[in-house]
Design a protein around this motif. Structure first.
Motif, PDB file in Angstrom:
ATOM      1  N   SER A   9      21.734  93.867  -0.501  1.00  0.00           N
ATOM      2  CA  SER A   9      20.754  93.216   0.149  1.00  0.00           C
ATOM      3  C   SER A   9      19.464  93.742  -0.255  1.00  0.00           C
ATOM      4  O   SER A   9      18.663  92.831  -0.520  1.00  0.00           O
ATOM      5  N   VAL A  10      19.059  94.991  -0.258  1.00  0.00           N
ATOM      6  CA  VAL A  10      17.887  95.475  -0.519  1.00  0.00           C
ATOM      7  C   VAL A  10      17.563  95.057  -1.868  1.00  0.00           C
ATOM      8  O   VAL A  10      16.204  94.538  -2.341  1.00  0.00           O
ATOM      9  N   VAL A  11      18.114  95.137  -2.940  1.00  0.00           N
ATOM     10  CA  VAL A  11      18.080  95.013  -4.432  1.00  0.00           C
ATOM     11  C   VAL A  11      17.899  93.349  -4.632  1.00  0.00           C
ATOM     12  O   VAL A  11      16.807  93.057  -5.257  1.00  0.00           O
ATOM     13  N   THR A  12      18.680  92.535  -4.069  1.00  0.00           N
ATOM     14  CA  THR A  12      18.683  91.259  -4.205  1.00  0.00           C
ATOM     15  C   THR A  12      17.328  90.604  -3.578  1.00  0.00           C
ATOM     16  O   THR A  12      16.671  89.914  -4.204  1.00  0.00           O
ATOM     17  N   ILE A  13      17.217  91.039  -2.121  1.00  0.00           N
ATOM     18  CA  ILE A  13      15.800  90.665  -1.701  1.00  0.00           C
ATOM     19  C   ILE A  13      14.451  91.044  -2.568  1.00  0.00           C
ATOM     20  O   ILE A  13      13.777  90.249  -2.567  1.00  0.00           O
ATOM     21  N   TYR A  20      16.450  93.993   9.093  1.00  0.00           N
ATOM     22  CA  TYR A  20      17.501  94.703   9.436  1.00  0.00           C
ATOM     23  C   TYR A  20      17.512  95.908   8.388  1.00  0.00           C
ATOM     24  O   TYR A  20      17.584  97.030   8.903  1.00  0.00           O
ATOM     25  N   VAL A  21      17.416  95.643   6.952  1.00  0.00           N
ATOM     26  CA  VAL A  21      17.514  96.670   6.307  1.00  0.00           C
ATOM     27  C   VAL A  21      16.310  97.391   6.426  1.00  0.00           C
ATOM     28  O   VAL A  21      16.113  98.872   6.245  1.00  0.00           O
ATOM     29  N   LEU A  22      14.966  96.799   6.896  1.00  0.00           N
ATOM     30  CA  LEU A  22      13.937  97.783   6.971  1.00  0.00           C
ATOM     31  C   LEU A  22      13.695  98.496   8.026  1.00  0.00           C
ATOM     32  O   LEU A  22      13.240  99.466   8.241  1.00  0.00           O
ATOM     33  N   ALA A  23      14.455  98.081   9.264  1.00  0.00           N
ATOM     34  CA  ALA A  23      14.312  98.633  10.491  1.00  0.00           C
ATOM     35  C   ALA A  23      15.498  99.866  10.957  1.00  0.00           C
ATOM     36  O   ALA A  23      15.498 100.911  11.582  1.00  0.00           O
ATOM     37  N   ARG A  24      16.781  99.448   9.987  1.00  0.00           N
ATOM     38  CA  ARG A  24      17.535 100.458  10.334  1.00  0.00           C
ATOM     39  C   ARG A  24      17.948 101.361   8.988  1.00  0.00           C
ATOM     40  O   ARG A  24      19.015 102.083   9.192  1.00  0.00           O
ATOM     41  N   GLN A  25      17.446 100.804   8.102  1.00  0.00           N
ATOM     42  CA  GLN A  25      17.946 101.760   6.740  1.00  0.00           C
ATOM     43  C   GLN A  25      16.759 102.681   6.277  1.00  0.00           C
ATOM     44  O   GLN A  25      15.670 102.272   6.465  1.00  0.00           O
ATOM     45  N   ARG A  26      17.014 103.870   5.699  1.00  0.00           N
ATOM     46  CA  ARG A  26      15.957 104.599   5.143  1.00  0.00           C
ATOM     47  C   ARG A  26      16.104 104.606   3.533  1.00  0.00           C
ATOM     48  O   ARG A  26      17.198 104.973   3.265  1.00  0.00           O
ATOM     49  N   PHE A  27      15.341 104.241   2.637  1.00  0.00           N
ATOM     50  CA  PHE A  27      15.609 104.195   1.360  1.00  0.00           C
ATOM     51  C   PHE A  27      14.011 104.241   0.582  1.00  0.00           C
ATOM     52  O   PHE A  27      13.175 103.924   1.370  1.00  0.00           O
ATOM     53  N   ARG A  28      14.034 104.681  -0.674  1.00  0.00           N
ATOM     54  CA  ARG A  28      12.930 104.715  -1.356  1.00  0.00           C
ATOM     55  C   ARG A  28      12.553 103.348  -1.769  1.00  0.00           C
ATOM     56  O   ARG A  28      12.986 102.333  -2.164  1.00  0.00           O
TER      57      ARG A  28
END
Length: 723
Positions: free
Chosen positions: A153-157, A534-542
């Motif tokens: 999700s993160v890489v594709t977006i 969702y990935v911004l609010a629920r996940q932590r990544f560089r």
């Protein structure tokens, strides 16, 4: 008991279970797509042709997909991940180099027939498959906490945002440093430091301020008034017994279902020097005619009218999702209604209020239609950029500098919001039982809110009365109110011929094109926006903050600049989509995506992460948790995003004015043409037709999506509490 030979040849259930179907599915899609659809758009060559011609990039892509899929079928998951990560990255790099860096590609041995060629849909499918393959592979090596759904999700977006947001803006802003023949920092500084941008003379004299102070002051005022009015509307709609809530909702969303310049046109008919209300005040009360509407007051009024509905949709969704448990606890401690509202309810709404203010501020910065119609001598950055591009002098470098100033203001607002809301919890929806009821508003507050809201409702009704009547009179601009249906016949005449219905009206072509483009863009905007939230609010990544800023980038740039940026970026290989319907869909999706992101983040801030953790404890994967647990609680945000993205695609003008063609003509471009030709009544008739259509479309969206069910008692059970 089976014989040993039979047991030895029977397929092992353990081996079947170990097969990872994800790389296999990607390999099938990535190989079949370019084999069926054109890899190069200019001559329609498919995968077989480009491989026969010795093209390196598609060959590497096919090899990476095939090896990863074969390794997964064989149960060698680590080898498949290795092929996917390294091979996928190399193949993507080859596609990028061949398309964007032709000189480097030729020096590396790429075939000349492969370099700087427009890519077709087959190449797009191959590239998306490689992105997903590489993203899923790196998750197996520990990236994104080994969560493949999050990684993909993160890489594709991120890749899509870079291609359709960052790259066009970068291509446009590169003009800021462009001198006569080469980049020059001195030219950039001369353009940046001009007095008409930064002058503050209006603060101590009658002179004008520069466009930068004008834009910021207008944005602050528009965001404040629109957020305040929307909060009052939301409190009235949710916390009081409104007799006709559906009519209330319809009235609240009316301003967002018409092109923005139409609101300005209606205000001119009402309050211009020869307007209806101006004439009435002069003839009956002797109030002299003035030009107060043309300038900051008129632009501010039009922006507030157009921005309150979106703010209302976001705040009413957050208010409905607010758990009343803390309010009941405050009542148990004998807190009065005012104290509960100020110390419990409003603080819990702070994320939604802050997101609403930010969206209203950014929308004011990027607004183009209202300042163009009502600005007069009051200049803002968006109109200044427009005239720098289409004016007689044609200064794209100056327009790029002004766009950079606008981006700086947006970034500053973004950082202030993050700083204010950092390290603060606003969770109200958790996995515990919730059957409470919300507290009533303080006595006297509903009456005060109605006192503010009723004038706004009256003005909205007046504006849309003009819009609805104007299409059925001879000439609303000259106050010739002779009833007629000629304008409606001209635009929307339907005839019956031997072959069936004939859409004979001049507006039908643009209308059906607009409906199809909007219907395609709205769900894509919602899916990408809420998944990003969702990935911004629920996940932590560089890179999370960078991704969040990039998603807001397109919302900050005026639509005219986005249109010009898309022409510059996508009128040449490798992504040559100018003149197609796809460029319109992409423009709408990534321009309106920030609404879905901010609405989703506001909704997720009130949903406890313990729900995600409980789902994970039951061995549900992240994608399953999102679909089965989180999304049902986010239905207000889904409705808000679908409605806004569909309506914005139907009514956008500045972002697509340079992108439409004779084949893909949009409704707003048709209306602008009629306004330029002086056919105001036909333009208003078209707007009235669109209003009716979009009201029906919004009702359909709300019916299909439904509402979030949180197991609470209805508003009829609102607790009176203390005084």
């Amino acid at each position: 008991m089976p014989r040993r030979s039979e047991a030895r040849h029977r397929p092992s259930t353990d081996n079947i279970a170990m097969i990872d179907r994800f790389p296999v599915i990607l390999a099938a899609a990535g190989l079949i797509g370019p084999a069926v659809l054109a890899y190069h758009a200019d001559d329609g060559t498919r995968l077989g042709g480009v491989l026969a011609a010795g093209h390196l990039a598609p060959a590497l892509g096919c090899l990476a997909l095939a090896l990863s899929g074969a390794a997964s079928l064989a149960g060698a998951q680590r080898a498949g991940a290795l092929f996917g990560s390294i091979g996928g990255a190399l193949a993507l790099a080859a596609i990028i180099v061949a398309g964007f860096f032709p000189v480097l590609a030729l020096s590396l041995g790429f075939a000349a027939s492969e370099v700087a060629r427009p890519l077709g849909p087959g190449a797009g499918i191959l590239a998306l498959a490689l992105i997903a393959l590489a993203a899923g592979a790196i998750a197996r090596f520990g990236a994104f906490r080994n969560d493949r759904f999050v990684s993909v999700s993160v890489v594709t977006i991120g890749a899509l945002v870079v291609l359709f947001v960052f790259w066009p803006v970068l291509r446009m802003l590169s003009e800021a440093f462009q001198g006569d023949r080469q980049a020059d920092a001195g030219v950039f500084l001369d353009r940046l430091l001009q007095a008409d941008i930064w002058a503050l003379d209006c603060l101590w004299s009658n002179a004008r301020c520069g466009v930068a102070p004008n834009t910021v002051i207008l944005g602050i005022l528009a965001a404040f008034f629109s957020t305040t009015l929307a909060l009052g509307l939301a409190l009235i709609a949710v916390r009081t017994k409104v007799r006709f809530p559906r009519a209330f909702d319809a009235l609240a969303i009316l301003p967002i279902i018409t092109p923005p310049f139409v609101i300005g046109l209606a205000l001119i008919v009402l309050f211009g020097r020869t307007g209806i209300i101006t004439t009435f005040l002069w003839e009956w009360f002797g109030i002299p005619r003035t030009r107060w509407l043309y300038g900051m007051p008129g632009v501010l009024l039009a922006q507030v009218l157009s921005q309150v509905p979106l703010s209302f949709l976001i705040l009413v969704g957050a208010l409905k999702a607010l758990s009343p448990t803390l309010e009941e606890a405050a009542q148990t401690l004998r807190a009065n209604r005012t104290r509960i509202l100020l110390t419990v309810t409003l603080p819990l709404l702070l994320p939604a209020i802050a997101n609403t203010y930010l969206l209203a501020f950014v929308e004011s910065l990027a607004d183009f239609g209202n300042p163009l119609v009502l600005g007069g001598n009051f200049e803002v950055l968006s109109t200044k950029i427009f005239f720098a591009i289409v004016g007689a002098q044609h200064e794209p470098g100056r327009a790029a500098v002004l766009a950079m100033v606008l981006l700086a203001f947006t970034l500053a607002a973004f950082l202030v919001q993050m700083r204010l809301l950092a390290n603060t919890s606003f969770v109200t929806v958790s996995g515990k039982g919730d059957s409470g009821v919300p507290a009533a508003l303080p006595k006297g507050l509903p009456a005060g809110l109605w006192g503010v809201i009723v004038p706004w409702i009256g003005l909205t009704v007046a504006v849309y009365t003009i819009v609805l009547i104007g299409g059925f009179v001879k000439d609303i601009g000259r106050l010739d109110m002779t009833p007629t249906l000629d304008h409606l016949r001209t635009g929307f005449l339907v005839e019956w011929s031997g072959g069936g219905l004939l859409w004979a009206g001049s507006a039908w072509n643009s209308f059906w094109t607009t409906v199809m483009v909007s219907a395609a863009a709205a769900p894509l905007t919602t899916i990408i926006g809420l998944l990003t939230a969702y990935v911004l609010a629920r996940q932590r990544f560089r890179g999370r903050r960078t991704l969040e800023f990039l998603t807001m980038l397109s919302f900050a740039i005026p639509g005219t600049v986005i249109g010009v940026a898309y022409i510059l970026a996508f009128n040449v290989p490798p992504v040559e989509i100018t003149g197609t319907g796809f460029i319109l869909i992409a423009c709408f999706v990534f321009r309106n995506m920030p609404v879905g992101v901010r609405a989703g983040i506001a909704a997720l801030s009130q949903i406890d992460t313990s729900l995600d953790e409980a789902s994970a404890t039951l061995r549900a994967r992240t994608g399953r948790t999102l679909v089965a647990v989180v999304l049902p609680l986010m239905k207000p945000a889904i409705v808000a995003t679908l409605v806004f993205s569909f309506v914005q695609a139907m009514t956008a003008v500045s972002a697509i004015i340079f992108l439409v063609t004779a084949r893909y003509n949009m409704a707003t471009a048709y209306i602008v043409g009629r306004v330029e030709a002086g056919e105001y009544s036909l333009a208003i008739a078209y707007c009235a037709f669109m209003i009716v259509f979009m009201i029906a479309a919004i009702a359909t969206i709300r019916f299909l999506v439904g509402e979030a069910r949180l197991g609470r008692r209805g508003s009829d059970s609102i607790v009176a509490g203390g005084h």
